[in-house]
Design an enzyme around this catalytic site. Structure first.
Site, PDB file in Angstrom:
ATOM      1  N   LYS A 189     -30.282-136.471 -58.578  1.00  0.00           N
ATOM      2  CA  LYS A 189     -30.100-135.143 -57.988  1.00  0.00           C
ATOM      3  C   LYS A 189     -31.256-134.201 -58.376  1.00  0.00           C
ATOM      4  CE  LYS A 189     -26.248-135.875 -55.751  1.00  0.00           C
ATOM      5  NZ  LYS A 189     -26.067-137.328 -55.879  1.00  0.00           N
TER       6      LYS A 189
HETATM    7  C1  LIG Z   1     -22.129-134.930 -51.136  1.00  0.00           C
HETATM    8  C2  LIG Z   1     -21.734-135.502 -52.458  1.00  0.00           C
HETATM    9  N1  LIG Z   1     -20.625-135.057 -53.054  1.00  0.00           N
HETATM   10  C3  LIG Z   1     -20.235-135.501 -54.260  1.00  0.00           C
HETATM   11  C4  LIG Z   1     -20.962-136.455 -54.945  1.00  0.00           C
HETATM   12  C5  LIG Z   1     -20.477-136.956 -56.255  1.00  0.00           C
HETATM   13  O1  LIG Z   1     -21.329-136.625 -57.300  1.00  0.00           O
HETATM   14  P1  LIG Z   1     -21.163-137.293 -58.745  1.00  0.00           P
HETATM   15  O2  LIG Z   1     -21.843-138.606 -58.691  1.00  0.00           O
HETATM   16  O3  LIG Z   1     -21.806-136.334 -59.681  1.00  0.00           O
HETATM   17  O4  LIG Z   1     -19.691-137.409 -58.996  1.00  0.00           O
HETATM   18  C6  LIG Z   1     -22.137-136.945 -54.371  1.00  0.00           C
HETATM   19  C7  LIG Z   1     -22.936-137.951 -55.085  1.00  0.00           C
HETATM   20  O5  LIG Z   1     -23.943-138.418 -54.689  1.00  0.00           O
HETATM   21  C8  LIG Z   1     -22.538-136.459 -53.106  1.00  0.00           C
HETATM   22  O6  LIG Z   1     -23.650-136.912 -52.516  1.00  0.00           O
END
Ligand SMILES: Cc1ncc(COP(=O)(O)O)c(C=O)c1O
Length: 394
Positions: A189
């Site tokens: 990210k």
């Molecule tokens: C649009 C979106 N929402 C939520 C997430 C979840 O993030 P995390 O991996 O920090 O739980 C991601 C992960 O890539 C994502 O792309």
């Protein structure tokens, strides 16, 4: 060997220094670094409260729970997103109602939302995804933005800003608009803690609930009960909460990354500007549409679409790029194509025409801070030569 990866983490600041401080403190889980990270993150967004957690998925779960989503409720969510945006709805035994997105931005628009409300008047929650780092139209001059519409219909908003730090819309940062916003600090990210997330809100009631549910439903901050000189063992459990706190080792990395967030964003934009300049005249390639100021976009992703005039498929394109040592990714195979959602909700692709069009041809190009100009050149030349029509090649 991969010559240009799809994503690359930049640990170019105080990461090592802050992590070392944590290691030397003798206390590795949640404590002062997590609190400092929350404080500085809230300050950066101009919001009252920030809660550090161990993933964006955890933040989304806590956020929906705090908004009051219950078993049997229905929640709007875009079809074109990562499963985390929708799976958290199922954690609470509620049901996702998938929405199509706008071609070019992959966002839910006010128009898409209004049409969906007309067809589903019983839906009382919305998950907005700020796709790729582009803020959705939360507000506009006509007072007909997503927030205005939701306010008129009594719909509560959870913003999934996993891609969108630091992103702006007008004079406000994403994270300071709706009821609750959730960020991801997963390794690829725009800033990272390895794994991690943050929830932001201006609402004290939501904040209190999230803090309690983040750590086992315990009714007070207890991280100091092991480090304090005074006896402070006593606590109560007021709800069956979760174990979602962010350890200080991760928060230390986050603090250092936060210091570089604007630099990283500028660096990403440099690469994006180059892509726009070099790739804008290829007939079979649709570039992402940016409706906000370029500098208000956090540019987590640069998703292009091979349109119907391309002479090869997206999958063949990805293979050819891989043969040339270039990493790519796909954002996303939409949720209505995923077995679980498709079978549970009997979904029909015809209901999501724009998501279908994107899915057929979408591919995300490499994008990360401090991308070498030579690497960018190589990626663009490779894209151009792969997509050149047979006529051009003769
Ligand atoms: C649009 C979106 N929402 C939520 C997430 C979840 O993030 P995390 O991996 O920090 O739980 C991601 C992960 O890539 C994502 O792309």
């Amino acid at each position: 060997m991969q010559k240009v990866p799809f994503a690359k983490v930049a640990c170019t600041g105080n990461e090592l220094k802050y992590v070392t401080e944590v290691l030397e403190s003798g206390w590795l889980t949640t404590a002062g670094k997590a609190q400092a990270f929350e404080h500085k993150f809230a300050e950066k967004l101009g919001v009252k409260y920030a809660c550090a957690v161990n993933s964006c998925t955890a933040a989304l779960h806590l956020g929906l729970e705090a908004l009051g989503v219950q078993s049997g409720d229905k929640v709007f969510v875009p079809a074109m997103t990562f499963t985390a945006s929708a799976e958290v709805i199922r954690y609470l035994n509620a049901d996702p109602v998938l929405l199509d997105v706008e071609y070019g931005t992959n966002l839910i628009t006010p128009k898409i939302l209004e049409d969906a409300i007309a067809k589903n008047p019983d839906v009382k929650y919305l998950v907005v995804v700020h796709f790729g780092g582009h803020a959705a139209e939360m507000k506009n001059e006509n007072k007909n933005g997503i927030m205005d519409i939701c306010c008129r219909h009594g719909i509560k908003i959870l913003e999934d800003a996993a891609h969108a730090f630091p992103s702006r819309l007008g004079d406000q940062m994403v994270g300071s608009f709706g009821d609750i916003t959730c960020f991801s600090f997963y390794a690829n990210k725009t800033i990272t803690t390895g794994e991690g997330g943050m929830l932001t809100t201006n609402n004290e009631e939501f904040y209190r609930r999230v803090k309690v549910m983040r750590l086992h439903g315990i009714n007070r901050d207890i991280w100091d009960r092991f480090t304090s000189d005074k006896p402070s063992w006593e606590y109560d459990v007021v709800a069956p909460g979760y174990k979602y706190n962010m350890p200080d080792v991760n928060a230390a990395i986050g603090l250092a990354q936060l210091e570089q967030a604007d630099l990283f964003r500028e660096e990403r934009q440099k690469a994006v500007d180059y892509y726009f300049e070099q790739l804008n005249n290829i007939e079979c390639l649709d570039l992402p549409i940016c409706k906000v100021k370029n500098s208000d976009h956090s540019w987590h992703l640069f998703p292009v679409v091979l349109n119907d005039s391309a002479h090869i498929s997206r999958n063949e394109f990805i293979e050819k790029m891989a043969d040339l040592g270039i990493g790519t990714s796909v954002h996303y195979k939409p949720l209505h194509h995923m077995t679980y959602y498709k079978e549970t909700y009997n979904l029909d692709s015809a209901d999501y025409p724009n998501a279908e069009r994107v899915w057929k041809g979408t591919v995300s190009l490499p994008l990360y801070p401090f991308m070498d100009l030579e690497d960018l050149k190589y990626v663009c030349e490779s894209v151009i030569s792969i997509l050149a029509s047979e006529k051009d090649l003769i």
